[in-house]
Design a protein around this motif. Structure first.
Motif, PDB file in Angstrom:
ATOM      1  N   PRO A 141     -57.259 -65.459  19.391  1.00 53.72           N
ATOM      2  CA  PRO A 141     -57.112 -65.774  20.816  1.00 53.72           C
ATOM      3  C   PRO A 141     -55.710 -66.213  21.221  1.00 53.72           C
ATOM      4  N   TYR A 142     -54.863 -66.525  20.246  1.00 57.57           N
ATOM      5  CA  TYR A 142     -53.633 -67.230  20.579  1.00 57.57           C
ATOM      6  C   TYR A 142     -52.594 -66.395  21.335  1.00 57.57           C
ATOM      7  N   PRO A 143     -52.405 -65.116  21.030  1.00 55.22           N
ATOM      8  CA  PRO A 143     -51.469 -64.342  21.860  1.00 55.22           C
ATOM      9  C   PRO A 143     -51.866 -64.308  23.335  1.00 55.22           C
ATOM     10  N   SER A 144     -53.158 -64.119  23.607  1.00 56.64           N
ATOM     11  CA  SER A 144     -53.584 -64.076  25.009  1.00 56.64           C
ATOM     12  C   SER A 144     -53.521 -65.456  25.652  1.00 56.64           C
ATOM     13  N   LEU A 145     -53.755 -66.519  24.867  1.00 61.59           N
ATOM     14  CA  LEU A 145     -53.622 -67.868  25.421  1.00 61.59           C
ATOM     15  C   LEU A 145     -52.155 -68.186  25.729  1.00 61.59           C
ATOM     16  N   HIS A 146     -51.244 -67.711  24.889  1.00 57.21           N
ATOM     17  CA  HIS A 146     -49.820 -67.873  25.190  1.00 57.21           C
ATOM     18  C   HIS A 146     -49.476 -67.190  26.515  1.00 57.21           C
ATOM     19  N   ALA A 147     -49.981 -65.966  26.703  1.00 54.41           N
ATOM     20  CA  ALA A 147     -49.693 -65.226  27.925  1.00 54.41           C
ATOM     21  C   ALA A 147     -50.299 -65.925  29.143  1.00 54.41           C
ATOM     22  N   LEU A 148     -51.520 -66.432  28.995  1.00 51.01           N
ATOM     23  CA  LEU A 148     -52.157 -67.168  30.087  1.00 51.01           C
ATOM     24  C   LEU A 148     -51.352 -68.393  30.468  1.00 51.01           C
ATOM     25  N   ARG A 149     -50.949 -69.163  29.478  1.00 48.79           N
ATOM     26  CA  ARG A 149     -50.209 -70.402  29.736  1.00 48.79           C
ATOM     27  C   ARG A 149     -48.881 -70.117  30.437  1.00 48.79           C
ATOM     28  N   ALA A 150     -48.234 -69.027  30.055  1.00 50.57           N
ATOM     29  CA  ALA A 150     -46.950 -68.671  30.665  1.00 50.57           C
ATOM     30  C   ALA A 150     -47.121 -68.115  32.072  1.00 50.57           C
ATOM     31  N   ARG A 151     -48.161 -67.328  32.274  1.00 46.11           N
ATOM     32  CA  ARG A 151     -48.345 -66.636  33.559  1.00 46.11           C
ATOM     33  C   ARG A 151     -49.013 -67.512  34.606  1.00 46.11           C
ATOM     34  N   ASP A 152     -50.061 -68.241  34.212  1.00 41.95           N
ATOM     35  CA  ASP A 152     -50.852 -68.988  35.201  1.00 41.95           C
ATOM     36  C   ASP A 152     -51.503 -70.185  34.504  1.00 41.95           C
ATOM     37  N   PRO A 153     -50.733 -71.251  34.263  1.00 37.53           N
ATOM     38  CA  PRO A 153     -51.252 -72.362  33.449  1.00 37.53           C
ATOM     39  C   PRO A 153     -52.374 -73.160  34.095  1.00 37.53           C
ATOM     40  N   VAL A 154     -52.529 -73.049  35.414  1.00 38.61           N
ATOM     41  CA  VAL A 154     -53.681 -73.638  36.101  1.00 38.61           C
ATOM     42  C   VAL A 154     -54.382 -72.470  36.772  1.00 38.61           C
ATOM     43  N   ASN A 155     -55.293 -71.855  36.024  1.00 39.88           N
ATOM     44  CA  ASN A 155     -55.796 -70.522  36.328  1.00 39.88           C
ATOM     45  C   ASN A 155     -57.206 -70.553  36.900  1.00 39.88           C
ATOM     46  N   LEU A 156     -57.372 -69.997  38.111  1.00 36.23           N
ATOM     47  CA  LEU A 156     -58.692 -69.832  38.702  1.00 36.23           C
ATOM     48  C   LEU A 156     -59.298 -68.553  38.151  1.00 36.23           C
ATOM     49  N   THR A 157     -60.417 -68.667  37.475  1.00 36.97           N
ATOM     50  CA  THR A 157     -61.020 -67.536  36.772  1.00 36.97           C
ATOM     51  C   THR A 157     -61.947 -66.731  37.685  1.00 36.97           C
ATOM     52  N   PRO A 158     -62.385 -65.557  37.230  1.00 35.05           N
ATOM     53  CA  PRO A 158     -63.344 -64.776  38.010  1.00 35.05           C
ATOM     54  C   PRO A 158     -64.701 -65.453  38.178  1.00 35.05           C
ATOM     55  N   VAL A 159     -65.008 -66.473  37.398  1.00 35.69           N
ATOM     56  CA  VAL A 159     -66.275 -67.187  37.572  1.00 35.69           C
ATOM     57  C   VAL A 159     -66.053 -68.535  38.260  1.00 35.69           C
ATOM     58  N   ASN A 160     -64.893 -68.661  38.943  1.00 34.58           N
ATOM     59  CA  ASN A 160     -64.634 -69.801  39.822  1.00 34.58           C
ATOM     60  C   ASN A 160     -64.511 -71.121  39.082  1.00 34.58           C
ATOM     61  N   THR A 161     -63.962 -71.079  37.881  1.00 38.65           N
ATOM     62  CA  THR A 161     -63.611 -72.288  37.154  1.00 38.65           C
ATOM     63  C   THR A 161     -62.099 -72.304  36.979  1.00 38.65           C
ATOM     64  N   TRP A 162     -61.551 -73.458  36.715  1.00 42.64           N
ATOM     65  CA  TRP A 162     -60.109 -73.599  36.547  1.00 42.64           C
ATOM     66  C   TRP A 162     -59.789 -73.838  35.075  1.00 42.64           C
ATOM     67  N   ARG A 163     -58.926 -72.995  34.512  1.00 39.59           N
ATOM     68  CA  ARG A 163     -58.505 -73.189  33.122  1.00 39.59           C
ATOM     69  C   ARG A 163     -57.174 -73.941  33.090  1.00 39.59           C
ATOM     70  N   ILE A 164     -57.152 -75.015  32.317  1.00 40.69           N
ATOM     71  CA  ILE A 164     -55.962 -75.846  32.181  1.00 40.69           C
ATOM     72  C   ILE A 164     -55.416 -75.607  30.779  1.00 40.69           C
ATOM     73  N   SER A 165     -54.224 -75.005  30.668  1.00 39.39           N
ATOM     74  CA  SER A 165     -53.787 -74.519  29.364  1.00 39.39           C
ATOM     75  C   SER A 165     -52.527 -75.188  28.819  1.00 39.39           C
ATOM     76  N   ARG A 166     -51.827 -75.991  29.617  1.00 36.41           N
ATOM     77  CA  ARG A 166     -50.654 -76.685  29.095  1.00 36.41           C
ATOM     78  C   ARG A 166     -51.061 -78.012  28.464  1.00 36.41           C
ATOM     79  N   TYR A 167     -50.368 -78.384  27.400  1.00 33.19           N
ATOM     80  CA  TYR A 167     -50.681 -79.625  26.694  1.00 33.19           C
ATOM     81  C   TYR A 167     -50.600 -80.832  27.632  1.00 33.19           C
ATOM     82  N   ASP A 168     -49.499 -80.971  28.339  1.00 36.73           N
ATOM     83  CA  ASP A 168     -49.317 -82.157  29.191  1.00 36.73           C
ATOM     84  C   ASP A 168     -50.368 -82.227  30.286  1.00 36.73           C
ATOM     85  N   ASP A 169     -50.748 -81.084  30.847  1.00 37.93           N
ATOM     86  CA  ASP A 169     -51.774 -81.086  31.890  1.00 37.93           C
ATOM     87  C   ASP A 169     -53.130 -81.505  31.333  1.00 37.93           C
ATOM     88  N   VAL A 170     -53.481 -80.974  30.162  1.00 45.03           N
ATOM     89  CA  VAL A 170     -54.743 -81.354  29.525  1.00 45.03           C
ATOM     90  C   VAL A 170     -54.760 -82.855  29.240  1.00 45.03           C
TER      91      VAL A 170
END
Length: 408
Positions: free
Chosen positions: A30-59
């Motif tokens: 999962p890590y390559p895609s998680l790297h891309a997610l964190r770089a592109r949209d670190p506070v990401n609204l998903t297609p199922v209407n949840t928010w993914r928080i992917s940066r260490y400091d934000d978490v």
């Protein structure tokens, strides 16, 4: 933007950004895609209407500062299958807020605290020693079943008062039951398997509770029953739910820690050699295993009031998926995050979550992994190890089903 999950059907409100955690191949790496997610949209609204928080400091900030719940404002669980009602994790302490959460956690800690870790350590050592004796004599082993599964399953069953003869019953149940934590988003066949596991475990623990009421012992089930006499009364159903939740957590997460950690060493033989040369590195090595390949890639929180995350104001009742695996590989926090380095300094990972729901079994898991991985390293010194085919389990967590190795 809506403030909560629509519990009828998923709605197309956002983008997975190439990192869909429910995709069949996501768990492979999962890590390559998680790297891309964190770089592109670190506070990401998903297609199922949840928010993914992917940066260490934000978490870390959300765990420390945000006012959160485990459930939506209407009391429902954001990720659970509404048809999965028997043995539901809705009443498990992990899904409850204070003061109920602290009441149940305090009761569980009577059997999962430091005293238990000290008492179980000799048994862990003996189990690991016997396992490695057999493996060395046979010229190999199946890492998951022979070590990563055996050690935590034997310990948690002893803690809970489950007879050794019944331990194998939980092999399939616990892995299937982990899917309950995010079952609303899973295929119908997985949802049904999850419900079936919940029903089977509820049957088992209802019978065990009845037995213990007439014959108390020195185990977690008995401790919860004794609490009734001290004014902390638990309903039978509530007690059964805690038992199911604790054994699922006690089995699956530590299987992942020992299995994923051992695999990391096999994939990085120079680190295995380093641990053999300096066994004193084992404590830091376990923390690096947790950072490098955590068994739980994400958990959840629900905001009770609006909260700003990296410039975005998230509304009350927003469901946050805390991407622990991404936070643990954040290059802003860990230099060369994809490098497995058991001498890494300041391994302040997020693998056990944070806040009031910080994993209550963390000390036991660390102790079990310390002996399993540490002794594996020492006992296989000078032996060439070859890996066989890896297979993933049915668990929602990052847990392997098998990883055979041979000694040469």
């Amino acid at each position: 933007m809506t403030s909560a999950i629509d519990t009828s059907i998923p709605v197309d409100t956002g983008d997975w950004c190439g990192a869909d955690p429910f995709a069949p191949n996501f768990r492979d790496d999962p890590y390559p895609s998680l790297h891309a997610l964190r770089a592109r949209d670190p506070v990401n609204l998903t297609p199922v209407n949840t928010w993914r928080i992917s940066r260490y400091d934000d978490v870390a900030t959300i765990f420390r500062k945000a006012k959160t719940s485990q459930t939506l404002a209407d009391g429902t669980a954001p990720n659970f299958d509404p048809l999965d009602t028997r043995g539901s994790f809705l009443e498990f302490m992990l899904n409850m807020d204070d003061p109920e959460h602290q009441r149940l956690r305090r009761l569980a800690m009577q059997s999962l605290g430091p005293n238990t870790v000290r008492q179980m350590e000799d048994e862990v050592k003996k189990t690991v020693e016997q396992t490695l004796d057999k493996a060395l004599a046979q010229g190999g082993m199946e890492i998951i079943q022979d070590m990563a599964h055996l050690v935590p399953s034997r310990m948690v069953c002893q803690i809970m008062g489950i007879p050794e003869s019944d331990r194998e019953l939980f092999n399939e149940w616990t892995g299937a039951r982990t899917n309950a934590f995010f079952a609303r988003f899973l295929p119908p066949d997985v949802q049904q398997r999850t419900r079936d596991a919940g029903n089977a475990m509820a049957d088992y623990f209802e019978n065990l509770v009845r037995e213990r009421r007439g014959n108390l012992g020195n185990d977690l089930i008995s401790a919860l029953i004794r609490a009734e006499a001290e004014g902390d009364k638990l309903r039978d159903g509530e007690l059964v739910v805690q038992a199911i939740g604790i054994i699922v957590a006690g089995y699956e997460t530590t299987i992942g820690l020992i299995g994923n950690g051992t695999r990391a060493f096999l994939d990085h033989p120079e680190q295995l050699a380093l641990l053999r040369e300096d066994p004193g590195l084992i404590n830091n090595a376990i923390e690096e295993c947790l950072r490098y390949d955590t068994p739980i890639l994400f958990n959840w929180r629900v905001l009770q009031e609006p909260f700003e995350v990296s410039g975005k104001i998230l509304p009350a009742d927003a469901v946050l998926w805390m991407m622990l695996g991404s936070a643990n590989r954040d290059p802003a926090r860990f230099p060369e995050p994809d490098r497995f380095d058991i001498r890494r300094r300041d391994v302040a990972h997020q693998a056990f979550g944070g806040g009031v729901h910080f994993c209550l079994g963390n000390a036991l898991a660390r102790m079990e992994a310390r002996h399993a991985i540490g002794q594996f390293a020492l006992r296989t010194k000078g032996i060439e190890i070859r890996q066989g085919k890896l297979e993933w389990s049915h668990s929602f967590f990052r847990v392997m089903a098998q990883l055979p190795i041979t000694f040469h």
